[in-house]
Write a protein that holds these residues in place. Structure first.
Motif, PDB file in Angstrom:
ATOM      1  N   UNK A  26       0.833  -1.211   0.000  1.00  0.00           N
ATOM      2  CA  UNK A  26       0.000   0.000   0.000  1.00  0.00           C
ATOM      3  C   UNK A  26       0.867   1.261   0.000  1.00  0.00           C
ATOM      4  N   UNK A  27       2.020   1.163  -0.615  1.00  0.00           N
ATOM      5  CA  UNK A  27       2.904   2.312  -0.758  1.00  0.00           C
ATOM      6  C   UNK A  27       3.830   2.567   0.403  1.00  0.00           C
ATOM      7  N   UNK A  28       3.739   1.781   1.473  1.00  0.00           N
ATOM      8  CA  UNK A  28       4.575   1.992   2.658  1.00  0.00           C
ATOM      9  C   UNK A  28       5.597   0.869   2.789  1.00  0.00           C
ATOM     10  N   UNK A  29       6.825   1.178   3.156  1.00  0.00           N
ATOM     11  CA  UNK A  29       7.818   0.124   3.359  1.00  0.00           C
ATOM     12  C   UNK A  29       7.427  -0.787   4.518  1.00  0.00           C
ATOM     13  N   UNK A  30       7.746  -2.056   4.396  1.00  0.00           N
ATOM     14  CA  UNK A  30       7.424  -3.028   5.435  1.00  0.00           C
ATOM     15  C   UNK A  30       8.662  -3.316   6.271  1.00  0.00           C
ATOM     16  N   UNK A  31       8.603  -3.009   7.537  1.00  0.00           N
ATOM     17  CA  UNK A  31       9.708  -3.332   8.429  1.00  0.00           C
ATOM     18  C   UNK A  31       9.608  -4.792   8.851  1.00  0.00           C
TER      19      UNK A  31
ATOM     20  N   UNK B 230      17.634  -8.661   3.038  1.00  0.00           N
ATOM     21  CA  UNK B 230      18.531  -9.086   4.111  1.00  0.00           C
ATOM     22  C   UNK B 230      19.424  -7.946   4.579  1.00  0.00           C
ATOM     23  N   UNK B 231      19.782  -7.076   3.672  1.00  0.00           N
ATOM     24  CA  UNK B 231      20.689  -5.982   4.024  1.00  0.00           C
ATOM     25  C   UNK B 231      20.005  -4.878   4.813  1.00  0.00           C
ATOM     26  N   UNK B 232      18.812  -4.461   4.365  1.00  0.00           N
ATOM     27  CA  UNK B 232      18.170  -3.297   4.953  1.00  0.00           C
ATOM     28  C   UNK B 232      17.093  -3.621   5.985  1.00  0.00           C
ATOM     29  N   UNK B 233      16.695  -4.900   6.053  1.00  0.00           N
ATOM     30  CA  UNK B 233      15.675  -5.283   7.036  1.00  0.00           C
ATOM     31  C   UNK B 233      14.327  -4.641   6.731  1.00  0.00           C
ATOM     32  N   UNK B 234      14.156  -4.183   5.506  1.00  0.00           N
ATOM     33  CA  UNK B 234      12.935  -3.490   5.102  1.00  0.00           C
ATOM     34  C   UNK B 234      12.618  -3.874   3.658  1.00  0.00           C
ATOM     35  N   UNK B 235      11.339  -4.074   3.368  1.00  0.00           N
ATOM     36  CA  UNK B 235      10.885  -4.325   1.999  1.00  0.00           C
ATOM     37  C   UNK B 235      10.160  -3.089   1.502  1.00  0.00           C
ATOM     38  N   UNK B 236      10.721  -2.428   0.512  1.00  0.00           N
ATOM     39  CA  UNK B 236      10.126  -1.190   0.003  1.00  0.00           C
ATOM     40  C   UNK B 236       9.850  -1.296  -1.492  1.00  0.00           C
ATOM     41  N   UNK B 237       8.722  -0.798  -1.957  1.00  0.00           N
ATOM     42  CA  UNK B 237       8.422  -0.829  -3.394  1.00  0.00           C
ATOM     43  C   UNK B 237       9.299   0.113  -4.211  1.00  0.00           C
ATOM     44  N   UNK B 238      10.059   0.965  -3.536  1.00  0.00           N
ATOM     45  CA  UNK B 238      10.937   1.900  -4.231  1.00  0.00           C
ATOM     46  C   UNK B 238      12.314   1.306  -4.511  1.00  0.00           C
ATOM     47  N   UNK B 239      12.526   0.064  -4.137  1.00  0.00           N
ATOM     48  CA  UNK B 239      13.842  -0.563  -4.301  1.00  0.00           C
ATOM     49  C   UNK B 239      14.277  -0.576  -5.770  1.00  0.00           C
ATOM     50  N   UNK B 240      15.536  -0.244  -6.007  1.00  0.00           N
ATOM     51  CA  UNK B 240      16.154  -0.327  -7.345  1.00  0.00           C
ATOM     52  C   UNK B 240      15.404   0.477  -8.401  1.00  0.00           C
TER      53      UNK B 240
END
Length: 372
Positions: free
Chosen positions: A165-170, A258-268
């Motif tokens: 929903x547009x928010x990064x998942x911690x 694994x590196x950032x501990x966060x899943x974000x839709x803005x990755x790469x």
């Protein structure tokens, strides 16, 4: 009896195949990226390092070298995939979107209590499906690779936005130490993440030099009609390449989780431009049939070293976008890194056991090499 014209075409195709087998005088298939071209890139790297080290001696400190290695790793995986696409005579614009989607899938499954290794397998499978779709549409339907992969870029990143929903998942508290070690650990001072990239590079290098399947990629990229007349299953080659590219993108997304501990839709976001630049700088032709993995390896190193040099020399981030291969959005997601203690907090709905809460607008950013 077959028509004489058909026999003549097949004989011509066979002659072209034999000539390509003798490319570089060694039969090695890293044609197009000659030794002199790779040497030139390597010398430029040494020159940049020497100049920046004189201006700012901190540039060659181990901490900065480690930062550069970490930055190279994930974008390097995408660059290897783009190299294969260019050699094939196509293009792949969805590598960043697939990386973001697979990162989010693995992160969401981890939040749901699924074993992280199972989640990674599911993410890799999702990436393979994207690659299979790209390969099918390009080979069987006959659509241009640019259109197909551009559509997949938007589709895959759209899926990532829908899931989050547009928010990064911690995912703090949900990832085991054994998984995080893949991106945060080191062996004799060398980041494990970079060692994984090296392993993939070596495997790809051997594959491009020794494998008959790779020879077919070069043949198709050089002359698709001649490849067909030579008996090569062109459709199978294309599907294979796009699946491999998607799997490399998925691996990059998983390692970023694994590196950032966060899943974000803005990755790469915008990583495609960096990957294409690295491949072309390394000697890969945009028209197909020519290129090599080693050249791409040097190309991505050169770009990341230049990134780090610009930071160490205090060049304004607004001027850094002039660097070839830089997507302006990288300034947001790869330059301005906020240490964990300064991050804002996400909604409790996304927080794991013992995790901090952060606001929906918070984005975990990849620290730029040299940013400290």
């Amino acid at each position: 009896m077959p028509p004489a014209g058909s026999l003549a075409e097949k004989e011509l195709a066979a002659n072209e195949t034999e000539e390509r087998d003798k490319a570089d005088g060694t039969g090695a298939f890293e044609v197009g990226c000659s030794g002199s071209a790779r040497l030139s890139v390597f010398l430029i790297i040494l020159l940049v390092v020497a100049i920046v080290a004189i201006v700012n001696p901190k540039f060659i400190q181990p901490s900065n070298m480690k930062s550069i290695a970490l930055s190279v790793a994930t974008d390097g995986l995408l660059s290897i995939g783009l190299t294969l696409a260019l050699i094939l005579g196509g293009i792949e614009l969805s590598v960043g979107g697939v990386a973001a989607m697979t990162c989010v899938i693995a992160g969401q499954m981890a939040l749901m209590g699924v074993n992280i290794w199972v989640a990674c397998l599911a993410a890799l499978a999702a990436g393979a499906v994207c690659g299979l779709f790209n390969g099918f549409m390009v080979s069987k339907v006959g659509l241009p690779p640019f259109i197909v992969t551009l559509s997949m870029m938007n589709l895959s990143r759209g899926v990532a936005y829908i899931i989050t929903t547009g928010s990064p998942l911690s995912v703090s508290g949900y990832l085991p130490d054994s998984f995080r070690f893949l991106a945060t650990g080191d062996v004799f001072g060398i980041p494990v993440l970079f060692l994984i990239f090296l392993l993939v590079t070596v495997v790809a290098l051997i594959f491009t030099k020794k494998s008959n399947a790779c020879r077919n990629i070069y043949y198709v990229g050089s002359n698709e009609n001649a490849a067909k007349l030579s008996g090569i299953n062109v459709d199978r080659v294309k599907i294979f390449v796009y699946v491999v590219i998607a799997l490399l993108s998925a691996l990059a997304g998983i390692l970023s989780l694994a590196r950032f501990n966060v899943a974000t839709p803005e990755l790469s976001k915008g990583a495609e431009t960096t990957a294409i630049s690295a491949a072309v700088i390394g000697g890969t032709s945009m028209t197909g049939g020519l290129g090599g993995i080693l050249g791409t390896f040097l190309g991505i190193f050169l770009l990341k070293i230049v990134d780090s040099a610009l930071v160490m020399m205090n060049v304004s981030v607004y001027w850094q976008d002039f660097r070839p291969g830089r997507y302006p959005g990288h300034r947001r997601y790869h330059r301005l890194y906020e240490p964990p203690k300064k991050r804002q907090q996400l909604p409790p709905a996304h927080a794991g056991p013992g995790a901090q809460e952060t606001c929906p607008a918070a984005v975990i950013r990849d620290p730029a090499p040299g940013a400290g």
